[in-house]
Every structure is written in structure tokens, then in C-alpha cells.
Write an enzyme that holds these catalytic residues in place. Structure first.
Site, PDB file in Angstrom:
ATOM      1  N   ASP A 139       0.803  -1.222   0.000  1.00  0.00           N
ATOM      2  CA  ASP A 139       0.000   0.000   0.000  1.00  0.00           C
ATOM      3  C   ASP A 139       0.836   1.272   0.000  1.00  0.00           C
ATOM      4  OD1 ASP A 139       1.106  -0.079   2.512  1.00  0.00           O
ATOM      5  OD2 ASP A 139      -0.722  -0.767   3.492  1.00  0.00           O
ATOM      6  N   GLU A 154      -0.695  -8.957  -1.396  1.00  0.00           N
ATOM      7  CA  GLU A 154      -1.214  -8.394  -0.132  1.00  0.00           C
ATOM      8  C   GLU A 154      -2.437  -7.512  -0.388  1.00  0.00           C
ATOM      9  OE1 GLU A 154       1.639  -7.441   3.359  1.00  0.00           O
ATOM     10  OE2 GLU A 154       0.651  -5.534   2.956  1.00  0.00           O
ATOM     11  N   GLU A 186      -1.998   5.085   3.276  1.00  0.00           N
ATOM     12  CA  GLU A 186      -1.984   3.691   2.810  1.00  0.00           C
ATOM     13  C   GLU A 186      -3.368   3.102   2.590  1.00  0.00           C
ATOM     14  OE1 GLU A 186      -0.120   4.925   5.227  1.00  0.00           O
ATOM     15  OE2 GLU A 186       1.965   4.523   4.689  1.00  0.00           O
ATOM     16  N   HIS A 192       7.457   4.437  12.696  1.00  0.00           N
ATOM     17  CA  HIS A 192       7.649   5.249  11.499  1.00  0.00           C
ATOM     18  C   HIS A 192       6.373   5.808  10.881  1.00  0.00           C
ATOM     19  CE1 HIS A 192       6.342   1.648   9.364  1.00  0.00           C
ATOM     20  NE2 HIS A 192       6.127   2.408   8.320  1.00  0.00           N
ATOM     21  N   ARG A 201       3.412   7.725   9.373  1.00  0.00           N
ATOM     22  CA  ARG A 201       3.134   9.146   9.176  1.00  0.00           C
ATOM     23  C   ARG A 201       2.110   9.706  10.172  1.00  0.00           C
ATOM     24  NH1 ARG A 201       4.204  11.655   3.895  1.00  0.00           N
ATOM     25  NH2 ARG A 201       5.688  10.150   3.094  1.00  0.00           N
ATOM     26  N   HIS A 247      14.224   4.719  11.939  1.00  0.00           N
ATOM     27  CA  HIS A 247      13.874   4.874  10.523  1.00  0.00           C
ATOM     28  C   HIS A 247      14.597   6.084   9.932  1.00  0.00           C
ATOM     29  CE1 HIS A 247      11.152   5.406   7.025  1.00  0.00           C
ATOM     30  NE2 HIS A 247      10.734   4.166   7.251  1.00  0.00           N
TER      31      HIS A 247
END
Ligand code: UD1
Ligand code: UDP
Length: 359
Positions: free
Chosen positions: A94, A116, A130, A204, A206, A236
Site C-alpha cells: 500500500d 497483499e 496507505e 515510522h 506518518r 527509521h
């Protein structure tokens, strides 16, 4: 038939490499396009799996925005597709790479295969962006490779024709089996950490960047201080994540902040940890193979299988809820067992389906 495999970020390499390598093993004509949305982290994973790109779109910039990634990919990928004319283009997951490449393939009337497919949090803004990316990819895909029955059900509820959906497991289990079978993880671990007991942490997402990330780190710091336990956190490469992590726990003696680890080292640490605190998707899918409990530092999940199988808790992002979940995690005794996300044979299933070879 000609197959194109695209990826751009760390988790995509991990989850695409086993499928690409299986196709090569079967003598298929297959090539890789790397967008390099993650320059260093993608390269690191390609080295681990010994995968080379025929085309590298080199899109990453340090100040990239979602729109700039989309724009660069949409300018550069169509030239490759016109030249190579693959029959099927594989995307995974995604990311903005996966969504942009799927749309380019659709525009060129190239069939899209989504590895996926069907994961849903049912909240368009969490994970952001995503949840939008995966919905868009599923709309334009001809082959929808759902990892679990739950993912397949999500797609059916959205009206996607059942004959496009295949439940095949998650390729991450193929990837971790490849590594576990080739390396002595406890030996690798002994060279990485000098202590026996530690919590493994990654962060990590967002939507967690900002106050939420500070709360999560503060909760882990409190728990670590109370129990006098180490926390290993590979930080990250995202500068916004790094700023928060170093500002919040950079001088905390319980925290061992390290650079992103290669996949072998990360799995070695996962195998040996007490439990995990993470907002990662892939880590949730790997932990059950090692019998590790995951405190999921998020408000929503698209992986209910983790919770249902008793290997994790959706802990939210408040300091108190994360701390409470860590207390629960510390009491868990789990054994590695059947991984609800896959059995390590997903790549082969995907190859059989696109080639029409019976299972
Ligand atoms: C991306 C994916 C996310 C996935 C994550 C895996 C999108 C929208 N998000 O998020 O779904 O879970 O990757 O980690 O596609 N950077 C480097 N070097 C690297 C990697 C990143 O410097 O090797 C820095 C760059 O400054 C970059 C920033 O990290 O601008 C953010 O990277 P980006 O790919 O935009 O977003 P992620 O949060 O990593
Ligand atoms: N990982 C790794 N090194 C690290 C941290 C994570 O190899 O230092 C692996 C981890 O095993 C998992 C994947 O990276 O397979 C998860 O990537 P990430 O959390 O960045 O993305 P997500 O899965 O959330 O999309």
C-alpha cells in the site's frame, strides 16, 4: 509471458523478493523496476536478497511529498512499460510506489497483480495514505492476492468479483523462512547486542509523527525505567521520525538507538527479544513465527489476525494505554506456532495461479 516486479521501499523488497526469485527459478522472463522511494533502505534489502533492478527510477528526495513521489513515478515508469511491454505488473502492499505503479500499468492496459490485497482498517485517514492506496490498487488489479480469508472477505464486501481474488498467504513468511534457513540467527544476535533481555521497538507511521510518537516513546521509557530493561530501536531514515526519537529518548540510558538494520540482523533481534512495541505492518506479520507478542502502537489495524491469534494487542497511541499494554505483554508466555499470515509457500501459489498450473 513477461513479468514486471516493482518496489520502492524496504518492506516491499522484503515481500516481493521471494516471489521474483521464485519466478526466476521457474525460468520465467521477469525483471525488476525499483522506484527507490527509499534510497538507502531499499538498497540495503536488495543486497540481502541478492536482487538487482533492471530499471532504477531514483525518485527519492529528502524533502519528498506524496505528490512529488507520484509525479516522479508517473513521469518515469510509462517509458519503461512502453519499452518492455510486460504482460503482468506486480505491486505489493500500500505504498505510494505501489499505488502509482498500479495506475501507470492500468493506463497502459497491463494487468496488475496485487500482492497483499484486501487489507483494510476501514478508516481512510489511518493509516494515511496507505488505506487509500490499497483501495485504489485493488480496484485496478486483475489478480488480487489476499494474504488471509479476512482480507478476501473485505474485497468481496466491496463488490470485487470473487474470481479475481486468491487467498495465498503473505509472502513475508516466505522471506523470513528464506533468511532463517540460511543464517544462524542466534550467532548473528550475539554480535549485535551484549544483553539477554530487551524490548525491540520500531516506529515510522506518518499518522503517528508528532505528539502521538512522543507519547509512545514516553510510555516505553517509563516501562524501561520501572523494569530496568533495555530497548533496542533501529531508527527509521525519515528525518521527522529521527528528530522526535532523538529529542525524546536520545539521552535515555535504557534506549539503544541504532541505524536501520539489514533484514538478517533485524530477524535475529526479533527472535531474541522479550516482546515488541511497533507501528510497523511487516513486523506484526513476522512476530508470530518467533512466538513474540506485539504491542501495536496504533489506533486502527488492518491485521486483526494478530490480535485474534493472541500474538498482539491494539494499544492505541496514548502514553497510558501503551504502558498498560506493555504490562500485559510482559506477562505473556507464547510459543512460535502456526503463523496466521502464511506458511512460506505463497510465492509458489502466486506463480501457479498466474501460470494456470494446478496447486
Ligand atoms: C513509506 C510508506 C509506508 C511504509 C514505509 C516503510 C508511503 C506513503 N509510505 O513511508 O507505507 O510503511 O515507507 O518504511 O509510501 N528516507 C531516506 N532514506 C531511506 C528511506 C527514507 O532518507 O532509505 C527519508 C527521506 O527523507 C524520505 C523520508 O524518509 O523523504 C520519508 O520516506 P517516505 O517513503 O516518503 O515515507 P515513509 O514514512 O518512509
Ligand atoms: N525491518 C528491518 N530492519 C529494521 C526494521 C525493520 O529489516 O531495522 C524489517 C521488518 O522485519 C519488516 C519490515 O522491515 O519486514 C517492516 O518495514 P517497515 O516497518 O518500515 O514498513 P511497514 O511494514 O510498516 O510497511
Amino acid at each position: 509471458m513477461k513479468f514486471c516486479f516493482v518496489f520502492g521501499t524496504r518492506p516491499e523488497v522484503i515481500k516481493v523478493a521471494p516471489v521474483y526469485k521464485f519466478f526466476l527459478q521457474k525460468g520465467e522472463e521477469a525483471f525488476v523496476v525499483a522506484t527507490a522511494q527509499h534510497r538507502e533502505m531499499m538498497d540495503m534489502m536488495m543486497n540481502v536478497f541478492g536482487v538487482e533492478a533492471k530499471y532504477d527510477l531514483n525518485v527519492m528526495t529528502h524533502d519528498q511529498t506524496l505528490d512529488s513521489i507520484v509525479a516522479s513515478i508517473m513521469q518515469r515508469l510509462p517509458l519503461v512499460l512502453q519499452r518492455e511491454k510486460p504482460d503482468i505488473l506486480f505491486v505489493q502492499g500500500d505504498t505510494t510506489t505501489a499505488m502509482s505503479c498500479a495506475i501507470c500499468a492500468f493506463h497502459s492496459k497491463i494487468k496488475v497483480a496485487h500482492i497483499e490485497a484486501g487489507l483494510r482498517s476501514h478508516d481512510l485517514y489511518d493509516p494515511f495514505p496507505e488505506e487509500m492506496n490499497r483501495r485504489v490498487i485493488d480496484v485496478v488489479s486483475t489478480y488480487l492476492f489476499a494474504p488471509t480469508n479476512n482480507a478476501k472477505e473485505n474485497l468481496i464486501k466491496e463488490g470485487i468479483e470473487e474470481d479475481r481474488i486468491y487467498t495465498v498467504g503473505n509472502t513475508v513468511v516466505d522471506a523470513l523462512n528464506m533468511i532463517s534457513n540460511s543464517f544462524n540467527l542466534s550467532q548473528v544476535r550475539s554480535q549485535l547486542v551484549p544483553f539477554e533481555k530487551y524490548i525491540l521497538m520500531t516506529l515510522h507511521r506518518r499518522e503517528n509523527i508528532g505528539e502521538r510518537m512522543v507519547s509512545i516513546l514516553s510510555a516505553v521509557a517509563r516501562f524501561a525505567r520501572e523494569r530496568n530493561v533495555h530497548v533496542v530501536l533501529p531508527v527509521h531514515k525519515n528525518p521527522s521520525v529521527r528528530r522526535i526519537v532523538f529529542d525524546t529518548v536520545g539521552s535515555d540510558p535504557h534506549f539503544h538507538l541504532v541505524e536501520p538494520l539489514d533484514y538478517v540482523s533485524f530477524l535475529a533481534l526479533l527472535e531474541g527479544c522479550w516482546f515488541v512495541v511497533s507501528d510497523s505492518g511487516g513486523v506484526q506479520e513476522e512476530a508470530p513465527s518467533f512466538g513474540k507478542f506485539v504491542v501495536v502502537a496504533r489506533r486502527t489495524t488492518e491485521r486483526p489476525e494478530l490480535i485474534e491469534s493472541g500474538f498482539g494487542i491494539l494499544a492505541g497511541t496514548e502514553e497510558s494505554s501503551i504502558h498498560e499494554a506493555m504490562v500485559l505483554a510482559s506477562q505473556k508466555k507464547l510459543d512460535p506456532s502456526g503463523n496466521p499470515f502464511g506458511d512460506g509457500k505463497t510465492s509458489e501459489r502466486i506463480w501457479r495461479i498466474v501460470r494456470g498450473v494446478s496447486q
